[in-house]
Write a protein that holds these residues in place. Structure first.
Motif, PDB file in Angstrom:
ATOM      1  N   ARG A  75       0.855  -1.192   0.000  1.00  0.00           N
ATOM      2  CA  ARG A  75       0.000   0.000   0.000  1.00  0.00           C
ATOM      3  C   ARG A  75       0.883   1.232   0.000  1.00  0.00           C
ATOM      4  NH1 ARG A  75      -0.350  -1.791   5.142  1.00  0.00           N
ATOM      5  NH2 ARG A  75      -2.224  -2.995   4.872  1.00  0.00           N
ATOM      6  N   LEU A  76       0.271   2.329  -0.431  1.00  0.00           N
ATOM      7  CA  LEU A  76       0.952   3.621  -0.448  1.00  0.00           C
ATOM      8  C   LEU A  76       0.149   4.598   0.389  1.00  0.00           C
ATOM      9  CD1 LEU A  76       1.870   3.708  -4.234  1.00  0.00           C
ATOM     10  CD2 LEU A  76       3.480   3.623  -2.336  1.00  0.00           C
ATOM     11  N   PRO A  77       0.746   5.706   0.794  1.00  0.00           N
ATOM     12  CA  PRO A  77       0.019   6.684   1.620  1.00  0.00           C
ATOM     13  C   PRO A  77      -1.229   7.208   0.909  1.00  0.00           C
ATOM     14  CG  PRO A  77       2.361   7.240   1.492  1.00  0.00           C
ATOM     15  CD  PRO A  77       2.126   6.115   0.532  1.00  0.00           C
ATOM     16  N   GLY A  78      -2.245   7.439   1.694  1.00  0.00           N
ATOM     17  CA  GLY A  78      -3.476   8.041   1.168  1.00  0.00           C
ATOM     18  C   GLY A  78      -4.077   7.218   0.058  1.00  0.00           C
ATOM     19  N   ALA A  79      -4.507   7.903  -0.982  1.00  0.00           N
ATOM     20  CA  ALA A  79      -5.161   7.247  -2.108  1.00  0.00           C
ATOM     21  C   ALA A  79      -4.193   6.977  -3.262  1.00  0.00           C
ATOM     22  CB  ALA A  79      -6.321   8.115  -2.591  1.00  0.00           C
ATOM     23  N   LEU A  80      -2.889   7.117  -3.024  1.00  0.00           N
ATOM     24  CA  LEU A  80      -1.910   6.913  -4.087  1.00  0.00           C
ATOM     25  C   LEU A  80      -1.908   5.466  -4.561  1.00  0.00           C
ATOM     26  CD1 LEU A  80       1.249   8.868  -2.855  1.00  0.00           C
ATOM     27  CD2 LEU A  80      -0.393   9.554  -4.602  1.00  0.00           C
ATOM     28  N   GLU A  81      -1.806   5.294  -5.881  1.00  0.00           N
ATOM     29  CA  GLU A  81      -1.627   3.966  -6.463  1.00  0.00           C
ATOM     30  C   GLU A  81      -0.198   3.770  -6.943  1.00  0.00           C
ATOM     31  OE1 GLU A  81      -4.631   4.062  -9.493  1.00  0.00           O
ATOM     32  OE2 GLU A  81      -6.055   3.040  -8.185  1.00  0.00           O
ATOM     33  N   LEU A 102      -0.200  -3.068  -6.777  1.00  0.00           N
ATOM     34  CA  LEU A 102      -0.888  -3.824  -7.826  1.00  0.00           C
ATOM     35  C   LEU A 102      -2.320  -4.090  -7.407  1.00  0.00           C
ATOM     36  CD1 LEU A 102       1.822  -6.451  -8.881  1.00  0.00           C
ATOM     37  CD2 LEU A 102       1.211  -4.319 -10.001  1.00  0.00           C
ATOM     38  N   ARG A 103      -3.216  -3.359  -8.030  1.00  0.00           N
ATOM     39  CA  ARG A 103      -4.654  -3.524  -7.782  1.00  0.00           C
ATOM     40  C   ARG A 103      -5.363  -3.438  -9.114  1.00  0.00           C
ATOM     41  NH1 ARG A 103      -5.099   1.459  -4.001  1.00  0.00           N
ATOM     42  NH2 ARG A 103      -3.104   1.153  -3.045  1.00  0.00           N
ATOM     43  N   GLY A 104      -6.441  -4.123  -9.238  1.00  0.00           N
ATOM     44  CA  GLY A 104      -7.245  -3.978 -10.441  1.00  0.00           C
ATOM     45  C   GLY A 104      -6.719  -4.793 -11.610  1.00  0.00           C
ATOM     46  N   ALA A 105      -7.295  -4.498 -12.783  1.00  0.00           N
ATOM     47  CA  ALA A 105      -6.984  -5.218 -14.012  1.00  0.00           C
ATOM     48  C   ALA A 105      -5.559  -4.923 -14.469  1.00  0.00           C
ATOM     49  CB  ALA A 105      -7.977  -4.811 -15.098  1.00  0.00           C
ATOM     50  N   PRO A 106      -4.917  -5.877 -15.143  1.00  0.00           N
ATOM     51  CA  PRO A 106      -3.562  -5.642 -15.646  1.00  0.00           C
ATOM     52  C   PRO A 106      -3.457  -4.395 -16.531  1.00  0.00           C
ATOM     53  CG  PRO A 106      -4.132  -7.960 -15.869  1.00  0.00           C
ATOM     54  CD  PRO A 106      -5.371  -7.237 -15.418  1.00  0.00           C
ATOM     55  N   THR A 109      -3.066  -1.370 -14.396  1.00  0.00           N
ATOM     56  CA  THR A 109      -1.734  -1.280 -13.798  1.00  0.00           C
ATOM     57  C   THR A 109      -0.702  -0.862 -14.840  1.00  0.00           C
ATOM     58  OG1 THR A 109      -2.346  -2.965 -12.179  1.00  0.00           O
ATOM     59  CG2 THR A 109       0.002  -2.511 -12.450  1.00  0.00           C
ATOM     60  N   ILE A 110      -0.822  -1.361 -16.062  1.00  0.00           N
ATOM     61  CA  ILE A 110       0.097  -0.959 -17.128  1.00  0.00           C
ATOM     62  C   ILE A 110      -0.074   0.530 -17.427  1.00  0.00           C
ATOM     63  CG2 ILE A 110       0.722  -1.279 -19.559  1.00  0.00           C
ATOM     64  CD1 ILE A 110      -0.181  -4.274 -19.156  1.00  0.00           C
ATOM     65  N   ALA A 111      -1.307   1.006 -17.445  1.00  0.00           N
ATOM     66  CA  ALA A 111      -1.552   2.446 -17.648  1.00  0.00           C
ATOM     67  C   ALA A 111      -0.929   3.252 -16.506  1.00  0.00           C
ATOM     68  CB  ALA A 111      -3.051   2.721 -17.758  1.00  0.00           C
ATOM     69  N   LEU A 112      -1.041   2.757 -15.278  1.00  0.00           N
ATOM     70  CA  LEU A 112      -0.405   3.414 -14.131  1.00  0.00           C
ATOM     71  C   LEU A 112       1.116   3.422 -14.296  1.00  0.00           C
ATOM     72  CD1 LEU A 112      -0.381   4.625 -11.261  1.00  0.00           C
ATOM     73  CD2 LEU A 112      -0.495   2.264 -10.392  1.00  0.00           C
TER      74      LEU A 112
END
Length: 169
Positions: A75-81, A102-106, A109-112
């Protein structure tokens, strides 16, 4: 006064580069985007193959003095992904660390990752950034504040959206 190296770096980053062969970009011992996490390695390869924007970001970083280390964190601080942090400079190279949860669809995550790689390229485009203070000054100048020590840029947002769109095509 700009150095010759700074001018060459600006010329390389500002010019369109043909994507490197995948093995050079992602598997070479001299690659600039690195991870020890197998899940992230798979996401990098998928993004490189399916998104021209993603491949271009990695190629541009490969031609810079910035090395990027990517790691998963629970996890990261606050709402950061995801976030980017400066690491100490060594020799003539600069180093950044990208942390992602790593959360959600691949594809998400690639877009992130594309978003965060664009931030790494912003550092590469600013040769004077070599420590936390320089990073803060850069983002105070080019970014929008999202809170204490949190910045974002339109370029990173656009990169993330472009990668997501290309993955959906």
């Amino acid at each position: 006064m700009l150095s010759v190296a700074s001018l060459l770096l600006a010329a390389v980053i500002g010019s369109p580069l043909a994507p490197l062969p995948e093995r050079l970009a992602l598997d070479s011992p001299t690659r600039h985007v690195r991870t020890t996490d197998h899940a992230i390695s798979r996401l990098l390869a998928r993004g490189y193959r399916r998104s021209p924007t993603f491949a271009r970001l990695i190629t541009q970083l490969q031609h810079s003095d910035v090395f990027v280390y990517i790691e998963e964190v629970p996890r990261l601080p606050g709402a950061l992904e995801g976030r980017l942090m400066m690491l100490p400079r060594a020799h003539e190279n600069r180093y950044v660390r990208i942390q992602i949860a790593l959360r959600g669809a691949p594809e998400d995550t690639i877009a992130l990752l594309g978003h965060e790689l664009r931030h790494a390229l912003e550092v590469a485009e600013a040769p004077s950034v070599s420590d936390d203070e320089g990073l803060t000054r850069l983002y105070q100048r080019i970014g929008v504040s999202g809170g204490a020590h949190q910045f974002d840029t339109m370029a990173a947002q656009q990169a993330g959206r472009a990668v997501r769109k290309e993955l959906s095509a």
